[in-house]
Design a protein around this motif. Structure first.
Motif, PDB file in Angstrom:
ATOM      1  N   HIS A 101       9.899   5.396   1.029  1.00 24.39           N
ATOM      2  CA  HIS A 101       8.674   4.912   0.372  1.00 24.39           C
ATOM      3  C   HIS A 101       8.621   3.382   0.395  1.00 24.39           C
ATOM      4  CE1 HIS A 101       5.328   5.223  -2.533  1.00 24.39           C
ATOM      5  NE2 HIS A 101       5.853   4.159  -3.116  1.00 24.39           N
ATOM      6  N   ALA A 102       9.785   2.743   0.370  1.00 25.45           N
ATOM      7  CA  ALA A 102       9.850   1.288   0.288  1.00 25.45           C
ATOM      8  C   ALA A 102       9.358   0.589   1.546  1.00 25.45           C
ATOM      9  CB  ALA A 102      11.277   0.835  -0.032  1.00 25.45           C
ATOM     10  N   VAL A 103       9.247   1.302   2.679  1.00 27.27           N
ATOM     11  CA  VAL A 103       8.848   0.663   3.926  1.00 27.27           C
ATOM     12  C   VAL A 103       7.474   1.137   4.415  1.00 27.27           C
ATOM     13  CG1 VAL A 103      11.232   0.298   4.617  1.00 27.27           C
ATOM     14  CG2 VAL A 103      10.043   2.354   5.389  1.00 27.27           C
ATOM     15  N   LEU A 104       6.771   1.907   3.610  1.00 28.49           N
ATOM     16  CA  LEU A 104       5.485   2.459   4.054  1.00 28.49           C
ATOM     17  C   LEU A 104       4.504   1.379   4.476  1.00 28.49           C
ATOM     18  CD1 LEU A 104       4.583   5.489   1.735  1.00 28.49           C
ATOM     19  CD2 LEU A 104       4.930   5.484   4.209  1.00 28.49           C
ATOM     20  N   ARG A 105       4.452   0.270   3.753  1.00 20.60           N
ATOM     21  CA  ARG A 105       3.459  -0.769   4.078  1.00 20.60           C
ATOM     22  C   ARG A 105       3.750  -1.433   5.416  1.00 20.60           C
ATOM     23  NH1 ARG A 105       2.713  -4.087  -1.560  1.00 20.60           N
ATOM     24  NH2 ARG A 105       4.812  -4.770  -0.967  1.00 20.60           N
ATOM     25  N   VAL A 106       5.017  -1.455   5.831  1.00 20.11           N
ATOM     26  CA  VAL A 106       5.372  -2.045   7.123  1.00 20.11           C
ATOM     27  C   VAL A 106       5.133  -1.042   8.247  1.00 20.11           C
ATOM     28  CG1 VAL A 106       7.247  -2.992   8.507  1.00 20.11           C
ATOM     29  CG2 VAL A 106       7.053  -3.603   6.092  1.00 20.11           C
ATOM     30  N   VAL A 107       5.525   0.201   8.019  1.00 18.58           N
ATOM     31  CA  VAL A 107       5.424   1.222   9.056  1.00 18.58           C
ATOM     32  C   VAL A 107       3.981   1.644   9.291  1.00 18.58           C
ATOM     33  CG1 VAL A 107       6.177   3.533   9.733  1.00 18.58           C
ATOM     34  CG2 VAL A 107       7.748   2.022   8.539  1.00 18.58           C
ATOM     35  N   VAL A 108       3.175   1.657   8.219  1.00 15.61           N
ATOM     36  CA  VAL A 108       1.750   2.012   8.332  1.00 15.61           C
ATOM     37  C   VAL A 108       0.946   0.853   7.749  1.00 15.61           C
ATOM     38  CG1 VAL A 108       0.029   3.817   7.925  1.00 15.61           C
ATOM     39  CG2 VAL A 108       2.465   4.411   7.920  1.00 15.61           C
ATOM     40  N   PRO A 109       0.808  -0.252   8.486  1.00 13.81           N
ATOM     41  CA  PRO A 109       0.249  -1.484   7.912  1.00 13.81           C
ATOM     42  C   PRO A 109      -1.245  -1.443   7.638  1.00 13.81           C
ATOM     43  CG  PRO A 109       0.648  -1.764  10.258  1.00 13.81           C
ATOM     44  CD  PRO A 109       1.230  -0.437   9.885  1.00 13.81           C
ATOM     45  N   PRO A 115       0.563   1.778  -1.146  1.00 14.17           N
ATOM     46  CA  PRO A 115       1.383   2.744  -1.881  1.00 14.17           C
ATOM     47  C   PRO A 115       2.271   2.106  -2.943  1.00 14.17           C
ATOM     48  CG  PRO A 115       2.293   2.363   0.295  1.00 14.17           C
ATOM     49  CD  PRO A 115       0.974   1.662   0.264  1.00 14.17           C
ATOM     50  N   ILE A 116       2.551   0.809  -2.808  1.00 12.56           N
ATOM     51  CA  ILE A 116       3.397   0.144  -3.798  1.00 12.56           C
ATOM     52  C   ILE A 116       2.585  -0.238  -5.023  1.00 12.56           C
ATOM     53  CG2 ILE A 116       5.003  -1.748  -4.193  1.00 12.56           C
ATOM     54  CD1 ILE A 116       5.852   0.396  -2.076  1.00 12.56           C
ATOM     55  N   ARG A 117       1.379  -0.707  -4.826  1.00 10.42           N
ATOM     56  CA  ARG A 117       0.535  -1.114  -5.954  1.00 10.42           C
ATOM     57  C   ARG A 117      -0.179   0.060  -6.614  1.00 10.42           C
ATOM     58  NH1 ARG A 117      -0.324  -6.595  -6.283  1.00 10.42           N
ATOM     59  NH2 ARG A 117       0.385  -7.832  -4.493  1.00 10.42           N
ATOM     60  N   TYR A 307      13.485  -1.414 -10.075  1.00 12.62           N
ATOM     61  CA  TYR A 307      14.422  -0.802  -9.125  1.00 12.62           C
ATOM     62  C   TYR A 307      13.736  -0.625  -7.773  1.00 12.62           C
ATOM     63  CZ  TYR A 307      17.714   2.776  -7.340  1.00 12.62           C
ATOM     64  OH  TYR A 307      18.614   3.492  -6.594  1.00 12.62           O
ATOM     65  N   VAL A 308      12.554  -0.025  -7.765  1.00 12.27           N
ATOM     66  CA  VAL A 308      11.818   0.180  -6.514  1.00 12.27           C
ATOM     67  C   VAL A 308      11.396  -1.164  -5.923  1.00 12.27           C
ATOM     68  CG1 VAL A 308       9.720   1.139  -5.497  1.00 12.27           C
ATOM     69  CG2 VAL A 308      11.056   2.503  -7.124  1.00 12.27           C
ATOM     70  N   ALA A 309      10.959  -2.097  -6.778  1.00 10.92           N
ATOM     71  CA  ALA A 309      10.509  -3.401  -6.291  1.00 10.92           C
ATOM     72  C   ALA A 309      11.622  -4.128  -5.532  1.00 10.92           C
ATOM     73  CB  ALA A 309      10.020  -4.259  -7.457  1.00 10.92           C
ATOM     74  N   ARG A 310      12.849  -4.039  -6.023  1.00 16.23           N
ATOM     75  CA  ARG A 310      13.965  -4.689  -5.329  1.00 16.23           C
ATOM     76  C   ARG A 310      14.170  -4.086  -3.945  1.00 16.23           C
ATOM     77  NH1 ARG A 310      16.206  -4.585 -10.637  1.00 16.23           N
ATOM     78  NH2 ARG A 310      17.266  -2.592 -10.196  1.00 16.23           N
ATOM     79  N   ASP A 311      14.069  -2.759  -3.851  1.00 17.27           N
ATOM     80  CA  ASP A 311      14.263  -2.133  -2.548  1.00 17.27           C
ATOM     81  C   ASP A 311      13.099  -2.429  -1.605  1.00 17.27           C
ATOM     82  OD1 ASP A 311      16.744  -0.996  -2.255  1.00 17.27           O
ATOM     83  OD2 ASP A 311      15.984   1.021  -1.905  1.00 17.27           O
ATOM     84  N   VAL A 312      11.890  -2.505  -2.138  1.00 20.80           N
ATOM     85  CA  VAL A 312      10.737  -2.859  -1.313  1.00 20.80           C
ATOM     86  C   VAL A 312      10.949  -4.240  -0.699  1.00 20.80           C
ATOM     87  CG1 VAL A 312       8.288  -3.477  -1.362  1.00 20.80           C
ATOM     88  CG2 VAL A 312       9.077  -1.386  -2.500  1.00 20.80           C
ATOM     89  N   GLU A 313      11.376  -5.202  -1.517  1.00 21.61           N
ATOM     90  CA  GLU A 313      11.593  -6.560  -1.010  1.00 21.61           C
ATOM     91  C   GLU A 313      12.668  -6.564   0.071  1.00 21.61           C
ATOM     92  OE1 GLU A 313      12.634 -11.051  -2.693  1.00 21.61           O
ATOM     93  OE2 GLU A 313      12.786  -9.320  -4.023  1.00 21.61           O
ATOM     94  N   ARG A 314      13.745  -5.843  -0.157  1.00 26.38           N
ATOM     95  CA  ARG A 314      14.838  -5.814   0.803  1.00 26.38           C
ATOM     96  C   ARG A 314      14.421  -5.163   2.117  1.00 26.38           C
ATOM     97  NH1 ARG A 314      20.090  -1.766   0.773  1.00 26.38           N
ATOM     98  NH2 ARG A 314      21.311  -2.873   2.337  1.00 26.38           N
ATOM     99  N   TRP A 315      13.863  -3.972   2.039  1.00 28.93           N
ATOM    100  CA  TRP A 315      13.598  -3.205   3.241  1.00 28.93           C
ATOM    101  C   TRP A 315      12.359  -3.684   3.994  1.00 28.93           C
ATOM    102  CZ3 TRP A 315      17.049  -0.519   5.640  1.00 28.93           C
ATOM    103  CH2 TRP A 315      18.110   0.053   4.926  1.00 28.93           C
ATOM    104  N   GLU A 316      11.349  -4.171   3.283  1.00 29.13           N
ATOM    105  CA  GLU A 316      10.188  -4.697   4.000  1.00 29.13           C
ATOM    106  C   GLU A 316      10.585  -5.877   4.868  1.00 29.13           C
ATOM    107  OE1 GLU A 316       6.110  -3.497   1.643  1.00 29.13           O
ATOM    108  OE2 GLU A 316       6.926  -5.505   1.340  1.00 29.13           O
ATOM    109  N   GLY A 317      11.455  -6.749   4.357  1.00 37.72           N
ATOM    110  CA  GLY A 317      11.899  -7.878   5.161  1.00 37.72           C
ATOM    111  C   GLY A 317      12.678  -7.431   6.380  1.00 37.72           C
TER     112      GLY A 317
END
Length: 326
Positions: A101-109, A115-117, A307-317
């Motif tokens: 879920h943390a990478v959805l915005r990158v994979v489906v831009p 999905p995060i907001r 918790y999710v926000a930290r993973d979003v930042e890590r994996w999106e980068g």
């Protein structure tokens, strides 16, 4: 995620302690007033689907309404995410997803929703490692020897992946980025066909979630050379961690439930209270542990959101750096 699990695994997971079968005293009078829909982004029978059905079965015993699992597959999970984000924000339509879920915005831009907001995590349910699986025929006795062989033969060996949007691909990307090794990605539609090719010696490496990866290793289809978590897994204490074999990284896969962000706080709190109750059942905790879950959790929204926000930042980068130019 694996499309199919070993026979009998789903039946094993669905056992819930009878003591949990009581009405949820904390739920508001108006919630739930009809069946709940637990939406899964992956096919029936895979590891994420199994987790969802465990939760649905357990919640059905403490809530006055049944919980029905719906599989809405496609677009790396965005189809399911959009369906839930557009549903009425009343706590009756819930998304069950994992770290992908943390990478959805990158994979489906270019998706129609964010999905995060537009989705709020109500509870983090579990953490488990990925397992580094190496084919039996590969000429290396352990993880350190595997790294040395790949380093000596750059670009010669293949690994299986389900693409950047899945946990198999995420683990492989982190592994290669961290080590600087060069391997060829072979795409698969799911973890099951990738593991079959690994067992047949057609590829050298697959990362799989512990829920199914440890079963593969114990069944003799491949060798578990490492787990990606900071500590060794209680389900396989003989398997070293990534860091122990020389990979300076770690990765845990979490499972969580999400609702539309506009869902009222009292409804989110009631849903979390029901989840926390079933997650405390000894039978549920024991079975998750036996199947590779290192931590059985029920983190509330106040902890789940950061918790999710930290993973979003890590994996999106990390994922953004791996995407081809558009």
């Amino acid at each position: 995620m694996r499309r199919h699990l070993v026979p009998g695994l789903l039946a094993l997971l669905l056992g819930v302690a009878p003591a949990a079968a009581q009405p949820a005293a904390t739920a508001p009078a108006a919630w739930p007033d009809r069946p709940l829909r637990l939406v899964v982004p992956y096919s029936a029978g895979g590891a994420t689907d199994v987790g969802a059905r465990v939760l649905a079965e357990a919640l059905g015993q403490v809530l006055p309404q049944p919980v029905v699992v719906e599989n809405r597959v496609g677009a790396a999970g965005m189809i399911a995410a959009e369906f839930v984000a557009r549903a009425p924000a009343d706590g009756h339509t819930i998304l069950f997803n994992n770290t992908s879920h943390a990478v959805l915005r990158v994979v489906v831009p270019n998706a129609a929703i964010d999905p995060i907001r537009q989705l709020a995590p109500v509870a983090i349910l579990s953490e488990m490692p990925m397992v580094m699986l190496v084919g039996n025929a590969f000429p290396a006795a352990d993880g350190k020897a595997f790294l040395a062989r790949i380093r000596a033969e750059p670009g010669r060996h293949d690994y299986g992946s389900t693409g950047g949007g899945g946990t198999l691909g995420m683990a492989a990307l982190l592994f290669l980025k961290t080590t600087g090794l060069s391997m060829n990605e072979i795409p698969y539609r799911g973890g099951a066909p990738a593991t079959l090719d690994l067992a047949a010696g057609r590829i050298a490496l697959v990362f799989d979630i512990a829920l199914t990866g440890l079963q593969t290793a114990k069944g003799g289809q491949a060798r578990a050379f490492a787990v990606t978590s900071p500590q060794r897994s209680a389900a396989a204490p003989e398997v070293p961690t990534w860091r122990e074999i020389g990979v300076d990284a770690e990765m845990v896969v979490w499972q969580a439930v999400f609702v539309p962000s506009a869902t009222p706080a009292p409804v989110q709190a009631a849903l979390h209270a029901a989840i926390a109750r079933v997650q405390q059942a000894e039978a549920v905790r024991r079975k998750w542990t036996e199947l590779g879950v290192d931590r059985v959790l029920a983190l509330p929204p106040a902890e789940a959101v950061p918790y999710v926000a930290r993973d979003v930042e890590r994996w999106e980068g990390l994922m953004a750096s791996a995407q081809p130019p558009r």
